[in-house]
Design a protein around this motif. Structure first.
Motif, short mmCIF file in Angstrom:
data_model
loop_
_atom_site.label_atom_id
_atom_site.label_comp_id
_atom_site.label_asym_id
_atom_site.label_seq_id
_atom_site.Cartn_x
_atom_site.Cartn_y
_atom_site.Cartn_z
N ALA A 227 52.82 64.44 -74.93
CA ALA A 227 53.28 65.25 -76.22
C ALA A 227 52.39 65.23 -77.26
CB ALA A 227 54.83 64.89 -76.69
N SER A 228 51.20 65.66 -77.06
CA SER A 228 50.27 65.99 -78.04
C SER A 228 50.07 67.30 -78.10
CB SER A 228 48.97 65.05 -78.06
OG SER A 228 48.04 65.87 -77.16
N PHE A 229 49.73 68.01 -79.49
CA PHE A 229 49.42 69.31 -79.64
C PHE A 229 48.23 69.75 -78.52
CE2 PHE A 229 51.21 68.42 -83.88
CZ PHE A 229 52.12 69.18 -83.87
N GLU A 230 47.19 69.04 -78.59
CA GLU A 230 46.26 69.35 -77.88
C GLU A 230 46.53 69.51 -76.41
OE1 GLU A 230 46.39 67.10 -80.07
OE2 GLU A 230 44.39 66.89 -81.65
N CYS B 61 55.49 66.72 -80.59
CA CYS B 61 54.12 66.44 -80.41
C CYS B 61 53.71 66.01 -81.67
CB CYS B 61 53.33 67.89 -80.18
SG CYS B 61 53.56 68.37 -78.45
N GLY B 62 52.61 65.30 -81.59
CA GLY B 62 51.62 64.82 -82.69
C GLY B 62 50.31 65.04 -82.36
N PRO B 63 49.28 64.72 -83.43
CA PRO B 63 47.81 64.94 -83.08
C PRO B 63 47.47 64.02 -82.29
CG PRO B 63 48.47 64.08 -85.27
CD PRO B 63 49.65 64.38 -84.59
N GLN B 64 46.57 64.08 -81.12
CA GLN B 64 46.05 63.28 -80.11
C GLN B 64 44.88 62.04 -80.80
OE1 GLN B 64 46.21 64.62 -76.23
NE2 GLN B 64 44.06 63.99 -75.87
N LEU B 65 44.97 61.09 -80.61
CA LEU B 65 43.76 60.25 -81.00
C LEU B 65 42.49 60.38 -80.19
CD1 LEU B 65 42.76 57.90 -82.84
CD2 LEU B 65 43.49 56.04 -81.15
N SER B 66 42.81 60.62 -79.00
CA SER B 66 41.53 60.94 -78.16
C SER B 66 41.25 62.23 -78.11
CB SER B 66 41.95 60.77 -76.69
OG SER B 66 42.25 59.32 -76.32
N THR B 67 39.71 62.35 -78.02
CA THR B 67 39.46 63.88 -78.15
C THR B 67 39.62 64.53 -76.83
OG1 THR B 67 37.24 62.76 -77.19
CG2 THR B 67 37.17 63.56 -79.60
N SER B 68 39.70 65.91 -76.72
CA SER B 68 39.89 66.61 -75.59
C SER B 68 39.07 67.87 -75.64
CB SER B 68 41.36 67.08 -75.48
OG SER B 68 41.80 67.83 -76.17
N ARG C 106 39.72 52.56 -71.98
CA ARG C 106 40.15 52.32 -73.14
C ARG C 106 40.37 50.69 -73.36
NH1 ARG C 106 41.23 57.23 -72.21
NH2 ARG C 106 41.71 59.05 -73.79
N SER D 128 39.66 69.84 -78.52
CA SER D 128 39.37 69.38 -79.74
C SER D 128 38.29 68.18 -79.66
CB SER D 128 40.83 68.78 -80.28
OG SER D 128 40.79 68.10 -81.19
N HIS E 182 46.66 67.21 -90.34
CA HIS E 182 46.99 66.29 -89.07
C HIS E 182 46.53 64.91 -89.07
CE1 HIS E 182 48.47 69.43 -86.01
NE2 HIS E 182 49.04 69.44 -87.30
N MET F 113 49.03 52.53 -76.37
CA MET F 113 50.14 52.05 -77.33
C MET F 113 51.24 51.28 -76.99
SD MET F 113 51.91 55.12 -79.57
CE MET F 113 53.68 55.19 -79.14
N ARG G 289 51.57 59.62 -82.63
CA ARG G 289 52.32 60.15 -81.71
C ARG G 289 53.73 59.91 -81.98
NH1 ARG G 289 49.59 60.87 -77.02
NH2 ARG G 289 51.37 61.62 -75.99
N ILE H 59 57.36 61.11 -73.88
CA ILE H 59 56.37 61.65 -74.94
C ILE H 59 55.07 61.80 -74.28
CG2 ILE H 59 57.99 61.95 -76.76
CD1 ILE H 59 56.09 59.87 -77.98
N ASP I 93 46.55 57.29 -73.70
CA ASP I 93 46.70 56.82 -75.28
C ASP I 93 48.14 56.15 -75.12
OD1 ASP I 93 44.19 58.07 -75.95
OD2 ASP I 93 44.91 59.65 -77.22
N LEU J 158 47.78 54.81 -83.18
CA LEU J 158 48.23 55.54 -82.09
C LEU J 158 49.84 56.06 -82.39
CD1 LEU J 158 46.90 53.48 -79.33
CD2 LEU J 158 46.71 56.20 -79.33
N ASP K 97 44.27 62.12 -70.97
CA ASP K 97 43.95 61.57 -72.00
C ASP K 97 45.22 61.09 -72.96
OD1 ASP K 97 41.22 60.98 -71.72
OD2 ASP K 97 40.88 62.98 -71.95
#
Lengths: 377, 377
Positions: free
Chosen positions: A343-346, B172-179, A202, B182, B282, A140, B147, A340, A136, B143, A132
């Motif tokens: 590179a998302s936290f999740e 890292c950054g917060p992901q737009l997609s769910t996982s 998407r 999360s 976030h 982007m 990111r 990256i 994303d 996005l 995912d």
């Protein structure tokens, strides 16, 4: 008086001595070497276990080779990232106790898989969990390449916005979404695995009408008719067609082309000058797969001479040694990210967790959540 | 010997003289003033008409006011862009023949609507046709803000990639997609019109689970229960909820907040320090509506002090006079575009075509494809 820094250094040294002593005394513990601090959410999965001795490279930089060669001796498992070269030297230094190499990555170019096979060492990796995050980034980059993100952000950054002369078609680019006067859109994929499928999903509400793909040359059983029919059914009526094509057709028909193929010799420079010359003038290229698939010089030329509209790339051949004067960095229509994709936290949390779980399962001979068959590779 | 440039200049001057002469001779023609060259696909809709005299500002810059005041005299219609101020002065210069002002924009802050109403002049504008282009930019900015696009592209541009020290959670950054870890994502909208609906549609396959919105204070009949139920039904089972909320809830619950409200005094600085302090750490903020809705100093502070994760903005209060030292330009987590929301070839072509169609319909008293009721505004 000791400064705070000196105190922590002293505590650290004491801890190191204690750890060394206790591991010496309790020899029944299994040693696992961890080449990077995996953070406060993941490390306890290892450190809280009584039956395991964890030896961690705690510095915030690439694990020192000498340290690793010394500390891996007698380990049953090792958790690595892509910066650790796993070759005969390292495996010999580990010795016969080593059961598992677990990498926190989906790629394994840094691992001499045949050397693992020879020694019956199992290999864990982290596919799927990054699907995912990379999908994303792919969407982007497709948007950024079409809508001139790098170029237009540069206008603002350089303080040129006040001087910008507006015109009806100034700063325009091709639109990802279909519209009344442009009602069809073909997305192409080089490599049509899970990340490509997630990217396609998407793009459906953007009005994509047609999907074409060429499987990567390594892919075992492709094309897959049943899977394709199921995908098409899922996205109908928006999606009108989905079909495998040869690379010539992929170049000629894609409005947006996603490179989501693995690296290695069989995919090297599949996207070359010949391929790029066949692409549409308003098409964009996205590479979130591996840098080696695209010939950087050819892509720079394609952008400079406007064979294609733009590019969005998360990977570049030779990375991270990409300097300011790299031909692609100099192209305003090339939107470049420093790898990256995951590179998302999740996602990184899920990758680190999976890497540890692979290691823990592998050292006791259980099924690993994600194992690569080293004998088949 | 004449150079090519001199030849075309001579031809141009001759043509200008001829046009001026022929318009003088055939006084029955209706004069339309066009304040910007609308390109080879759209201009012929006007220039090929025998019954119309077209007077066009052909320079690639803002239409000169003096030129406009002189040439608008006796015109029945005028096609403008947002740089032309339509006030009493201009309307008086036009005189009583003027039937239509047609702007190639969805906003009409540059038009004194009450002055049009006084004179029974009709107003055409270009809504709807830019919905998809702006929705694309909104998703792109969401996005990019999550990111860290501006920050990470800067690493490559500045030649710092080779020196970048990789770490499991670096960049890292917060992901737009769910996982898996999360599994829920709430998108919020300030202003819930067509562009917001189109943005929501694009976000469904990213795994968005909840949608909340606050209508803009100008909106006549909001919330709209039936519409909301229909939207929710359309996106079930992925979307679990869709509901109107107060602005406090909008701030507290949004993971991604889209500002897609119009400008003007009633929305000015709705996003202020108080609002931003309530947002999640976030969360990311996207503004593709109007710059005035967001207090720039408050947003810069929110980014600097990490009350929120990042921002993606296509509009800034005071644009285009945004210099290098603007507080938002200095924030690495602020991704800024120079108001290119509608800048795709497809959309600008549709906008220019609609502006001309509005003008042509209006001057003969027909229904305009997109007319704003000046008496109601």
């Amino acid at each position: 008086m000791l400064s705070d820094g000196s105190i922590s250094q002293a505590v650290y040294q004491a801890q190191t001595r204690l750890t060394s002593l206790s591991s010496h005394l309790r020899t029944s513990k299994s040693k696992i070497v961890v080449c990077r601090d995996l953070g406060p959410d993941v490390m306890p999965l290892l450190t809280k276990r009584d039956d395991i001795e964890v030896v961690t490279w705690t510095e915030d930089c690439v694990c020192d080779r000498e340290w690793l060669l010394k500390n891996i001796s007698g380990a049953v498992g090792i958790v690595i990232v892509f910066s650790e070269l796993v070759n005969a030297e390292l495996l010999d230094a580990a010795g016969p106790n080593l059961k598992v190499v677990s990498t926190m990555s989906v790629g394994y170019e840094h691992i001499h898989v045949s050397e693992l096979a020879k020694r019956n060492v199992r290999l864990g990796y982290t596919p799927d969990v990054l699907t995912d995050a990379v999908a994303d980034i792919s969407v982007m980059l497709a948007l950024m390449a079409g809508r001139n993100a790098n170029e237009t952000m540069g206008i603002v950054r350089e303080g040129l916005w006040p001087k910008f002369i507006w015109a009806p078609f100034a700063l325009c680019g091709p639109q990802l979404s279909t519209s009344g006067i442009s009602p069809s859109r073909t997305v192409g994929f080089l490599g049509f695995g899970r990340i490509s499928h997630a990217t396609l999903a998407r793009l459906i509400p953007f009005g994509v009408t047609d999907c074409i793909y060429s499987s990567n040359p390594n892919s075992a059983a492709s094309p897959k008719k049943e899977r394709d029919e199921a995908l098409l059914k899922q996205y109908r009526p928006q999606l009108k067609s989905l079909r495998p094509v040869d690379r010539d057709t992929l170049a000629r028909e894609s409005d947006v082309l996603f490179i989501l193929a693995p690296g290695g010799p069989s995919t090297r420079h599949l996207i070359d000058e010949d391929f790029l010359r066949k692409m549409k003038k308003h098409s964009v290229l996205v590479n979130a797969g591996r840098g080696t698939v695209v010939d950087s010089d050819a892509l720079a030329k394609a952008l400079r001479e406007k064979w294609i509209w733009g590019a969005g790339i998360d990977v570049v051949e030779g990375e991270p040694n990409i300097w300011k004067d790299h031909p692609l960095v100099k192209e305003p229509r090339c939107n470049i990210l420093p790898h990256i994709g995951s590179a998302s936290f999740e996602t990184r949390l899920a990758m680190a967790t999976l890497a540890v779980e692979n290691c823990l399962a592998g050292i006791v001979g259980q099924n690993m959540p994600a194992e690569l068959d080293v004998k088949a590779s």
